[in-house]
Write an enzyme that holds these catalytic residues in place. Sequence first.
Site, PDB file in Angstrom:
ATOM      1  N   PRO A  85     -37.430  32.520   5.656  1.00  0.00           N
ATOM      2  CA  PRO A  85     -37.658  32.562   7.233  1.00  0.00           C
ATOM      3  C   PRO A  85     -36.186  32.489   7.877  1.00  0.00           C
ATOM      4  O   PRO A  85     -35.211  31.541   7.353  1.00  0.00           O
ATOM      5  CB  PRO A  85     -38.402  31.453   7.782  1.00  0.00           C
ATOM      6  CG  PRO A  85     -39.491  31.367   6.472  1.00  0.00           C
ATOM      7  CD  PRO A  85     -38.691  31.545   5.208  1.00  0.00           C
ATOM      8  N   CYS A  86     -35.650  32.993   8.780  1.00  0.00           N
ATOM      9  CA  CYS A  86     -34.472  33.428   9.176  1.00  0.00           C
ATOM     10  C   CYS A  86     -34.080  32.602  10.558  1.00  0.00           C
ATOM     11  O   CYS A  86     -32.972  32.520  11.175  1.00  0.00           O
ATOM     12  CB  CYS A  86     -33.873  34.585   9.201  1.00  0.00           C
ATOM     13  SG  CYS A  86     -34.842  35.912  10.303  1.00  0.00           S
ATOM     14  N   GLN A  87     -35.273  32.409  11.232  1.00  0.00           N
ATOM     15  CA  GLN A  87     -35.064  31.894  12.388  1.00  0.00           C
ATOM     16  C   GLN A  87     -34.374  30.311  12.833  1.00  0.00           C
ATOM     17  O   GLN A  87     -33.609  30.223  13.712  1.00  0.00           O
ATOM     18  CB  GLN A  87     -36.622  31.190  13.156  1.00  0.00           C
ATOM     19  CG  GLN A  87     -37.513  32.502  13.154  1.00  0.00           C
ATOM     20  CD  GLN A  87     -38.611  32.604  12.057  1.00  0.00           C
ATOM     21  OE1 GLN A  87     -38.009  32.061  11.021  1.00  0.00           O
ATOM     22  NE2 GLN A  87     -39.722  33.154  12.182  1.00  0.00           N
ATOM     23  N   ALA A  88     -34.116  29.631  11.693  1.00  0.00           N
ATOM     24  CA  ALA A  88     -33.400  28.677  11.681  1.00  0.00           C
ATOM     25  C   ALA A  88     -31.775  28.933  11.813  1.00  0.00           C
ATOM     26  O   ALA A  88     -30.879  28.204  12.122  1.00  0.00           O
ATOM     27  CB  ALA A  88     -33.727  27.569  10.469  1.00  0.00           C
ATOM     28  N   PHE A  89     -31.435  30.077  11.245  1.00  0.00           N
ATOM     29  CA  PHE A  89     -30.117  30.704  11.088  1.00  0.00           C
ATOM     30  C   PHE A  89     -29.841  31.462  12.232  1.00  0.00           C
ATOM     31  O   PHE A  89     -28.495  31.951  12.357  1.00  0.00           O
ATOM     32  CB  PHE A  89     -29.875  31.305   9.829  1.00  0.00           C
ATOM     33  CG  PHE A  89     -30.134  30.236   8.762  1.00  0.00           C
ATOM     34  CD1 PHE A  89     -29.575  29.101   8.535  1.00  0.00           C
ATOM     35  CD2 PHE A  89     -31.121  30.723   7.701  1.00  0.00           C
ATOM     36  CE1 PHE A  89     -30.116  28.092   7.222  1.00  0.00           C
ATOM     37  CE2 PHE A  89     -31.405  29.915   6.646  1.00  0.00           C
ATOM     38  CZ  PHE A  89     -30.888  28.714   6.444  1.00  0.00           C
TER      39      PHE A  89
END
Length: 380
Positions: A85-89
Amino acid sequence: MDTNSEFACIDLFCGAGGLSEGFKQAGFRVLAANDADADCEATFRASHPETVFIPGPIEELQAETLLDATGREPGSLDCIAGGPPCQAFSVYNHKRGLHDERSGLFREYLRIVEIVQPVSVVMENVTGIFSVAGGRAVREIHDGLAELGYCVYQMVLKAEEFGVPQERRRVFFVGLKSDMLFKFPEPTHGNGTPFVKVADAIMDLPALEVNQGDEISSYESAPKSEYQELMRRGANCLYNHVAPNLGDINLRRFKHIPPGGSWRDIPFELLPAGMKRARRSDHTKRYGRLHPDGLASTILTKCDPHWGAFIHPFQERTLTVREAARFQSFPDRFRFHGSRGEQFRQVGNAVPPLLARVVASSVRNHLESHAKCLLTHAAS
């Protein structure tokens, strides 16, 4: 390495299946996949019925479960692919950082790799991963794969340079057990070959007004471009082509925005309160109307006019899920399940299949060259 005629892989954090679709198009068999999202599971199972889907959080997934499901021994699988999951970046997440629990899920990916020991590893993420915490996650990915015996390569790829009708930047990490030099794919569009434009992507789809359309419908015209023919291949009907509802104020705003225009074309008195205080240089994509001869903006998890250029080039509405999927290069035979919001989220979070395909093809070419090299050495 896979002893069958096709190469074999596993897809972790598979989502709706964009990465799997690209690997399949490149000649891989996707033996198993994992994701914790129930709506993604429904979409993935419908589009990849031949793949064993293992539901649940990756933190609870045992590598032995994957090996049992695929009938493989450690070291015999050609590839593990995945996009943690890329949301944190993401630059669209203003609270991003390694304090976000999602940012550490790439370590779970590495835990699986350590036991399965595939010949190759492919990991995809947003380019924002380079700036969070000074790039610590990138260093951990490199160091973690190197400690497991992989040579690591990374490259930021532009989706539009590989036939995807959308501006999208993604970083790919490729880990290989061999010490042969790996080459990322060369662009196929942009230098002499035109980009696939907005009109090429969606102008064959039925015209809709706000809140019109059905989850299952029919085409009303023949394809008008090679890209449209490609997207229609294998599809017997049209899924997810439903125009979202809009308030009257947005419809009044849209009427002032020409193709290629934006919030700057809206009369001041009609602007949202927050945007009345904006500088002309701010929010360049907000309330953007796509231009038929341009590229789509990066497809996000919402095609909301407040978020970017998601207004249809000629119709007074925002994009449908199917139009967003076209810009992501999902074939029309994909049906996205769940609520409308969940469908948009699945599309926006996905790896464009055409982009995944060129990366998977490069990995396959490397694996084939390495296998030939081993056979040559064995015969000499």
